[in-house]
Design a protein around this motif. Structure first.
Motif, PDB file in Angstrom:
ATOM      1  N   SER A 120       1.183  -1.224   0.115  1.00  0.00           N
ATOM      2  CA  SER A 120      -0.461   0.249  -0.156  1.00  0.00           C
ATOM      3  C   SER A 120       0.971   1.561  -0.112  1.00  0.00           C
ATOM      4  O   SER A 120       0.682   2.237   1.069  1.00  0.00           O
ATOM      5  CB  SER A 120      -1.185  -0.069   1.174  1.00  0.00           C
ATOM      6  N   ARG A 221      -2.351  -4.520   8.353  1.00  0.00           N
ATOM      7  CA  ARG A 221      -1.466  -3.486   7.356  1.00  0.00           C
ATOM      8  C   ARG A 221      -0.225  -4.682   7.256  1.00  0.00           C
ATOM      9  O   ARG A 221       0.278  -5.718   7.992  1.00  0.00           O
ATOM     10  CB  ARG A 221      -0.953  -2.817   8.021  1.00  0.00           C
ATOM     11  N   THR A 222      -0.285  -4.925   5.932  1.00  0.00           N
ATOM     12  CA  THR A 222       1.339  -5.043   5.641  1.00  0.00           C
ATOM     13  C   THR A 222       2.198  -5.054   5.652  1.00  0.00           C
ATOM     14  O   THR A 222       2.665  -3.618   5.962  1.00  0.00           O
ATOM     15  CB  THR A 222       1.018  -5.927   3.783  1.00  0.00           C
TER      16      THR A 222
END
Length: 243
Positions: A120, A221-222
């Motif tokens: 992202s 979250r990545t």
């Protein structure tokens, strides 16, 4: 008898031998397996090859390993999703310094478009790239590339030039208090890139399995992307799941 050219890699032969001994009762549930030193001597292989075999058995839920005590045969547990072997998740627990790893490259890089999208981040954002080549006793076994945002890697050893003495998951938890909660994998059968073929000592037409894994923390979250390249002739994936 198959020729050496078509024999499984040595670590897989050790896995098969130990599984047979467990199945026939030579190593009953709860028993202590021979030490790493004994297995090295018995099979005539290097210690990293034995360590890899034991880690495969552990990841498949067949044995438990306790630091300073050894490896023990587990009683057969019910199959759960957590016990399934997943290549992307397994990489997070591998110890570079114990598995004959070679640090190929580490440092800031512009994230490729697919990696930036998974993290992202805007395309071209600077992230840390850490690339490690693993070998068994005979040849390169797989190639792992970690892509990590700068705020996540700050203060860790992931950007260092030394091989890690613990797995990435445990290291991030110990240093950053970061818990890795789940992984989403994308698997692709393909040919290697020019650089992958050179590092893995493959021809450009050789089949490889590419595993691109997004690793998430508890908030969704990545925080890490893992790019794993597995030579097709050396690997087979095994899974087990309830119906």
């Amino acid at each position: 008898m198959p020729s050496d050219e078509f024999a499984p890699p040595k670590y897989a032969q050790i896995v098969q031998a130990i599984r047979r001994r467990i199945a026939d009762g030579t190593y009953p549930p709860g028993s202590l397996l021979p030490s790493e030193t004994q297995l090295v001597r018995e099979f005539g292989v290097s210690r990293p090859t034995v360590v890899r075999a034991l880690q495969v058995l552990q990841l498949r839920g067949i044995i438990d390993r306790e630091h300073g005590k050894g490896s023990f045969v587990r009683a057969t547990p019910p199959v759960t999703d957590e016990e399934n072997t997943r290549p992307g998740g397994a990489v997070l627990d591998r110890v570079e310094a114990e598995e004959n790893g070679t640090l190929v490259e580490v440092g800031p890089k512009k994230a490729p478009a697919n990696v930036a999208a998974l993290l992202s981040l805007p395309e071209g954002s600077s992230v840390l790239m850490r690339r490690v080549l693993f070998r068994d006793a005979d040849r390169p076994f797989d190639l792992v590339t970690f892509w990590c945002p700068t705020d996540v890697v700050e203060g860790t050893d992931l950007a260092g030039q030394a091989l890690l003495n613990t797995g990435v998951r445990r290291h991030l938890q110990a240093v950053k208090g970061l818990r890795l909660e789940h992984v989403v994998e994308r698997l692709t059968a393909r040919h290697p890139s020019t650089s992958e073929a050179k590092l893995l000592e493959l021809t450009k037409s050789a089949p490889v399995l590419g595993v691109l894994a997004s690793v998430f923390n508890g908030s969704g979250r990545t925080v890490l992307v893992v790019d794993l390249v597995l030579p097709g002739e050396l690997h087979e994936l095994e899974d087990a799941y309830a119906l």
